[in-house]
Scaffold this motif. Structure first.
Motif, PDB file in Angstrom:
ATOM      1  N   PRO A  82       0.800  -1.078  -0.428  1.00  0.00           N
ATOM      2  CA  PRO A  82       0.053  -0.138   0.221  1.00  0.00           C
ATOM      3  C   PRO A  82       0.579   1.140   0.214  1.00  0.00           C
ATOM      4  O   PRO A  82       0.322   2.874  -0.327  1.00  0.00           O
ATOM      5  N   PHE A  83       2.126   1.145  -0.198  1.00  0.00           N
ATOM      6  CA  PHE A  83       2.974   2.416   0.218  1.00  0.00           C
ATOM      7  C   PHE A  83       3.852   3.032  -0.597  1.00  0.00           C
ATOM      8  O   PHE A  83       4.541   3.513  -1.321  1.00  0.00           O
ATOM      9  N   THR A  84       4.080   2.113  -1.458  1.00  0.00           N
ATOM     10  CA  THR A  84       4.665   1.337  -2.687  1.00  0.00           C
ATOM     11  C   THR A  84       4.636   0.942  -4.362  1.00  0.00           C
ATOM     12  O   THR A  84       4.972   1.274  -4.885  1.00  0.00           O
ATOM     13  N   ASN A  85       3.083   1.395  -4.398  1.00  0.00           N
ATOM     14  CA  ASN A  85       2.957   0.860  -5.549  1.00  0.00           C
ATOM     15  C   ASN A  85       2.270   1.705  -6.740  1.00  0.00           C
ATOM     16  O   ASN A  85       2.231   1.608  -7.561  1.00  0.00           O
ATOM     17  N   GLN A  86       2.953   2.959  -6.151  1.00  0.00           N
ATOM     18  CA  GLN A  86       3.299   4.153  -7.390  1.00  0.00           C
ATOM     19  C   GLN A  86       4.625   3.836  -7.779  1.00  0.00           C
ATOM     20  O   GLN A  86       4.862   5.002  -8.389  1.00  0.00           O
ATOM     21  N   TYR A  87       5.160   3.165  -7.113  1.00  0.00           N
ATOM     22  CA  TYR A  87       7.372   3.228  -7.583  1.00  0.00           C
ATOM     23  C   TYR A  87       6.809   1.449  -8.580  1.00  0.00           C
ATOM     24  O   TYR A  87       5.892   1.260  -8.830  1.00  0.00           O
ATOM     25  N   GLN A  88       8.367   1.838  -9.347  1.00  0.00           N
ATOM     26  CA  GLN A  88       7.948   0.694 -10.669  1.00  0.00           C
ATOM     27  C   GLN A  88       8.874  -0.098  -9.632  1.00  0.00           C
ATOM     28  O   GLN A  88      10.069  -0.281  -8.695  1.00  0.00           O
TER      29      GLN A  88
END
Length: 228
Positions: free
Chosen positions: A125-131
């Motif tokens: 939930p904290f990193t799903n906007q990173y590749q």
């Protein structure tokens, strides 16, 4: 989404975290004293960096017994998001919400600089906007940031993809497996030594930490027209 920022005696990154959430992201954030016993009405909890209780005895060891911590444990057990940054990470390990421990840096010196990381798990939930495997740069500021765990615990963390951030280019503190941040098995409790709240505006050097917060907010239905 209403976010609680837990404030202990000696916290010194609580304002940074509040400004990242409130001023940059436009989210609703509120300081909550270590003396409180309830987190009713909050959707997420964040524990900031600093030197809770002066780091006496062991980093996070005294804070773990504060009034608010049993409620943080219950909050996490309910599957709600909890983020611990730097001293917050130390407190989460002391409270048993994350495995392992943070020990003195290998060089026995306080380290304060921007360091390179790789995003090892972008499905949280904290990193799903990173590749996946994206290289980012975040500040660190700690004397006790070297992650340690027994071999079987490390193997489990790796096998279950619980290592979320790993130091790249160099390992500044001697963390085993270059670990800079881990998440619990259920994926709702993240602890990390680097400071994403100090990298949310170009004025601060870069915005590589911003997506830690926008990912969590977006996953809970929060949207803002423009993030500067």
């Amino acid at each position: 989404m209403k976010i609680a920022i837990i404030v202990f005696p000696g916290s010194n990154c609580d304002v940074d975290l509040f400004e990242a959430l409130h001023s940059v992201c436009g989210a609703t954030a509120q300081y909550v004293s270590y003396q409180e016993k309830s987190l009713a009405g909050f959707d997420a909890v964040m524990i900031p960096g600093g030197f809770s209780y002066g780091d006496y005895l062991r980093c996070g060891a005294i804070a773990r017994f504060s009034n608010i911590m049993p409620e943080v444990v219950r909050f996490a057990a309910a599957g709600k998001p909890v983020l611990g940054i730097c001293n917050g990470f130390q407190i989460l390990t002391e409270a048993g919400l994350l495995p392992g421990a943070l020990k003195r840096n290998n060089g026995l010196k306080f380290i304060c600089k921007t360091t390179a990381l790789t995003v090892e798990n972008n499905e949280t939930p904290f990193t799903n906007q990173y590749q996946a495997k994206e290289k980012i740069y975040l500040p660190i500021a700690h004397a006790d940031g070297s992650y340690y765990a027994q071999k079987d615990v490390l193997a489990q963390l790796e096998a279950k993809h619980q290592v979320v951030f790993r130091y790249a280019d160099e390992n500044p503190n001697g963390s085993l497996n270059d670990i800079a941040g881990i998440i619990n098995e259920t994926g709702n409790v993240l602890g990390m030594m680097p400071h994403p709240e100090r990298a949310v505006e170009a004025l601060l050097g870069n915005v590589d930490g911003l997506r830690v917060f926008t990912a969590l907010l977006a996953g809970n239905g929060y949207q803002k027209e423009a993030i500067r």
